[in-house]
Each structure stands twice: as C-alpha cells, then as structure tokens.
Design a protein around this motif. Structure first.
Motif, short mmCIF file in Angstrom:
data_model
loop_
_atom_site.label_atom_id
_atom_site.label_comp_id
_atom_site.label_asym_id
_atom_site.label_seq_id
_atom_site.Cartn_x
_atom_site.Cartn_y
_atom_site.Cartn_z
N PHE A 1 0.80 -1.22 0.00
CA PHE A 1 0.00 0.00 0.00
C PHE A 1 0.84 1.28 0.00
CE2 PHE A 1 -2.64 -3.36 1.71
CZ PHE A 1 -3.85 -3.18 1.06
N GLY A 2 2.16 1.12 0.05
CA GLY A 2 3.05 2.29 0.03
C GLY A 2 2.90 3.17 1.25
N LEU A 3 2.57 2.57 2.40
CA LEU A 3 2.32 3.36 3.62
C LEU A 3 3.40 3.11 4.67
CD1 LEU A 3 -1.51 2.62 3.99
CD2 LEU A 3 -0.52 4.83 3.38
N GLN A 4 3.89 4.19 5.24
CA GLN A 4 4.79 4.11 6.39
C GLN A 4 3.92 4.20 7.64
OE1 GLN A 4 7.85 3.44 6.64
NE2 GLN A 4 9.02 4.13 4.87
N VAL A 5 3.81 3.09 8.35
CA VAL A 5 2.92 3.04 9.51
C VAL A 5 3.72 3.26 10.80
CG1 VAL A 5 1.34 1.56 10.81
CG2 VAL A 5 1.31 1.51 8.31
N PRO A 6 3.37 4.30 11.57
CA PRO A 6 4.16 4.60 12.77
C PRO A 6 3.97 3.59 13.90
CG PRO A 6 2.26 6.08 12.59
CD PRO A 6 2.29 5.28 11.34
N GLY A 7 2.80 2.95 13.97
CA GLY A 7 2.56 1.98 15.04
C GLY A 7 1.18 1.36 14.89
N ILE A 8 0.99 0.21 15.53
CA ILE A 8 -0.27 -0.53 15.42
C ILE A 8 -1.00 -0.48 16.76
CG2 ILE A 8 -1.25 -2.85 15.11
CD1 ILE A 8 -0.25 -1.84 12.49
N PHE A 9 -2.33 -0.32 16.71
CA PHE A 9 -3.15 -0.42 17.93
C PHE A 9 -4.37 -1.27 17.62
CE2 PHE A 9 -4.77 3.29 15.67
CZ PHE A 9 -6.14 3.19 15.81
N LYS A 10 -5.12 -1.64 18.64
CA LYS A 10 -6.31 -2.47 18.46
C LYS A 10 -7.56 -1.60 18.29
CE LYS A 10 -5.25 -6.85 18.46
NZ LYS A 10 -5.58 -7.68 17.28
N ALA A 11 -8.33 -1.89 17.24
CA ALA A 11 -9.64 -1.26 17.04
C ALA A 11 -10.65 -2.39 17.03
CB ALA A 11 -9.67 -0.49 15.72
N GLY A 12 -11.38 -2.56 18.13
CA GLY A 12 -12.20 -3.75 18.27
C GLY A 12 -11.27 -4.95 18.31
N SER A 13 -11.51 -5.93 17.44
CA SER A 13 -10.64 -7.12 17.39
C SER A 13 -9.60 -7.02 16.27
CB SER A 13 -11.49 -8.37 17.19
OG SER A 13 -12.24 -8.25 15.99
N TYR A 14 -9.52 -5.85 15.60
CA TYR A 14 -8.64 -5.70 14.44
C TYR A 14 -7.40 -4.88 14.76
CZ TYR A 14 -12.89 -7.19 12.03
OH TYR A 14 -13.99 -7.88 11.64
N ASP A 15 -6.33 -5.16 13.99
CA ASP A 15 -5.15 -4.28 14.03
C ASP A 15 -5.46 -3.02 13.23
OD1 ASP A 15 -3.55 -5.96 15.54
OD2 ASP A 15 -2.83 -7.07 13.80
N ALA A 16 -5.02 -1.87 13.74
CA ALA A 16 -5.29 -0.60 13.08
C ALA A 16 -4.11 0.34 13.26
CB ALA A 16 -6.57 0.03 13.64
N PHE A 17 -4.10 1.43 12.48
CA PHE A 17 -3.02 2.42 12.57
C PHE A 17 -3.58 3.78 12.18
CE2 PHE A 17 -2.98 0.52 8.36
CZ PHE A 17 -2.94 1.65 7.52
N ARG A 18 -2.86 4.82 12.54
CA ARG A 18 -3.24 6.19 12.16
C ARG A 18 -2.21 6.73 11.20
NH1 ARG A 18 -5.15 6.19 17.52
NH2 ARG A 18 -7.32 6.90 17.64
N VAL A 19 -2.68 7.37 10.12
CA VAL A 19 -1.77 8.01 9.18
C VAL A 19 -2.54 9.12 8.45
CG1 VAL A 19 -2.20 6.31 7.32
CG2 VAL A 19 -0.06 7.58 7.34
#
Length: 328
Positions: A5-23
C-alpha cells in the motif's frame, strides 16, 4: 503496509478485534478476508462507496493496494485495508433506530449484488447445511466415538434437526401465505449483526461484515446474540429494540414471520459444531464448553421462542403470528 500500500505506519493499535493504525488524519483497519473472493470484495466496495455518498455515519471504505486490488497477500493469508476518518463521535440514538435508518438508506442501493446476495436463498442454504451436517452426524454415529464432544453432538443432533426443519417449514409457509411489501425488498445487512457491533468503543461500520439480504436477518441475529451473550439486556431491552426499529421503519407481517423463522433455525448450534471441527486442538475445549452451554439452555431458548410474539410492538399487536403447537 509499505510493500502493498506504500504506507509508512508509525505503530499498530487495536480497534475492536482488528489491528489498526493512524496516518494522515485517517484510521486504517487491517481486516483478514480469507473467505471473501475478489469479486465479492468489489461488490462490498461499491456498497461502501454508495453509503458514504449517502452520508451514512461511521462507514469505512476500501483502501486499494498499489496494484489496484482490494486485497493483498502476506504469509499465505489475504487482507483488506479499510479506512475511516480519525474521529470518534458518540452514538446519539438507539441501536433499533440506527439499524432501521441504515436499512432504509441501503434499500435504494442501485447496483448488482450477485456474490453477496442472500435474499430469497435461505431455504436452499439452510437445507444444504442441514443435509451436510446430517450426513456427517450419521458417519459419527456409525463410528461409535468415545470423545465427549462427539457424544454430545450425537445425542443432541436429532433435536436440532427437528428445530431446523420447523424453521424451514415456517419460512416456506411465510413465503406461501404472506405478501411481502415494498419495505421487504433487499437491503445491505450484516453476516451476523449483534449488539456489540456498533458500540461506543468501535463505532466503525465495516463493509467486510455485509451481505445483501432481507432486513429481518439483522433483527433476528441481534436477538439471538443477546439471548446467549446478554440475556439480561434481552429481557430488559429486546422489546425496546424491536419497537424502536418498528417506529422508524415499520415492519410488515411478512418481516415479523421471517424474523421468527430465522430464530427457529438453530444457526447457533450449527456454527458451534462446524467451528469445533475446523478449530485447532488448542481451541476445541472452548467449543466443547460452548456446546454444553447451548444444550443446557435449550429449554430456555424454547421459552424465548414462545415469548417472541409478546415482543411485537403495540402497533403490530393485530398481526397474528402462526403458533407452533409443540412450543406452546
């Protein structure tokens, strides 16, 4: 994320039961889609775009990969990336009202939904599922198992076979005897809707949860889930949920009967048996315990089915639901 996806992800957190990130002011949610093929993902993509254009709140949309696909593979598993605005807005209305508005808006969805379509298919899907499990059960009976779960399965299956046949017959009678109204046309529903799905902690509506079906699917599954997971909530608020929905989008006699046929068909039992045999050994004790609890509450579930007509809102008291005499 970087590779597909060409994304630099700063970190992963949980959103419900899913992995998520902010960008870039956006939340990305990583959803496993092993069971959903690419054509079905495209149907879900168009549904999510449509509802976003209709300003349906909390809808996530697909984030296409660099290759323009809606999913990407990593270590033999497929994932979709869904995105939504990075803001949490508290829900200001009841689940029944919000679900009714969601269905009303989705009913005008103008495109084909061949892969996600379930409306009009319940009978065939249920009969196929029942036949497959019955063949499997006969094999287990002949094998004389010593395993505790399999003994429970062998002893309980004839009862749930009867319940399933009642559900199928009730559905067939509904389709023969009752007239669907315009409000009974297909809409965007959920595979298994439940009361934890639109909670305050995880407000996002994920298109990977959706199918194209009759609205009664979501209502029935909401009630079924609360029976097993939140019985106190069902006792106190089940009627309120139905009344809120019915006030917002009035339910026809055809709808009330479809809800009942779906509650009669013991999907909870089928899924427990199927999940046990698909699960790795480490998870089997969980499903054994779950089956034990289902069987212990079977009489209580019958009482719930008997009480269903009492949950109809005041507006619909004139609707006469056919009674199953063995339950009464």
């Amino acid at each position: 994320m970087k590779e597909h996806f060409g994304l630099q992800v700063p970190g992963i957190f949980k959103a419900g039961s899913y992995d998520a990130f902010r960008v870039h002011g956006t939340i990305g949610i990583i959803v496993p889609v092993q069971q959903i093929d690419e054509q079905e993902l495209y149907e879900l993509y168009y549904m999510s775009q449509y509802l976003q254009e209709k300003r349906e709140p909390y809808v996530a949309v697909f984030w296409p990969s660099l290759q323009g696909t809606l999913s990407a593979e990593k270590d033999g598993r497929r994932y979709a990336l869904l995105k939504c605005a990075d803001r949490i807005v508290s829900r200001g209305q009841s689940a029944g009202r919000e679900l009714a508005q969601f269905h009303q808006k989705s009913r005008s969805y103008p495109y084909q939904a061949d892969k996600t379509k379930r409306i009009g298919q319940w009978k065939d899907l249920w009969e196929r599922r029942l036949d497959q499990l019955e063949v499997f059960w006969r094999g287990k009976v002949q094998a004389h198992p010593l395993d505790h779960f399999e003994k429970l399965f062998i002893e309980s299956f004839p009862y749930y076979l009867g319940l399933a046949e009642n559900g199928i017959q009730y559905l067939v009678d509904t389709e023969l005897d009752d007239e669907p109204l315009l409000s009974d046309s297909a809409t965007i529903c959920h595979n298994r809707f439940h009361s934890e799905m639109w909670n305050r902690e995880f407000t996002v509506k994920l298109p990977t949860d959706w199918v194209f079906d009759h609205a009664s699917r979501d209502i029935a599954e909401y009630l079924r889930y609360d029976f097993f997971q939140n019985p106190e909530q069902l006792r106190n608020e089940g009627g309120v949920f139905l009344a809120d929905y019915d006030r917002t989008a009035p339910l026809s006699s055809f709808s009330w009967r479809l809800i009942y046929s779906r509650l009669l068909f013991p999907i909870h039992y089928f899924e427990c048996i199927e999940d046990y045999y698909l699960a790795p050994d480490s998870e089997k004790p969980y499903y054994e315990k779950k089956l034990h609890e289902l069987l212990q509450r079977s009489t209580e579930y019958e009482q719930f089915l008997t009480s269903y007509s009492g949950m109809l809102s005041m507006r619909t008291k004139k609707i006469q639901l056919p009674v199953l005499h063995w339950l009464a």
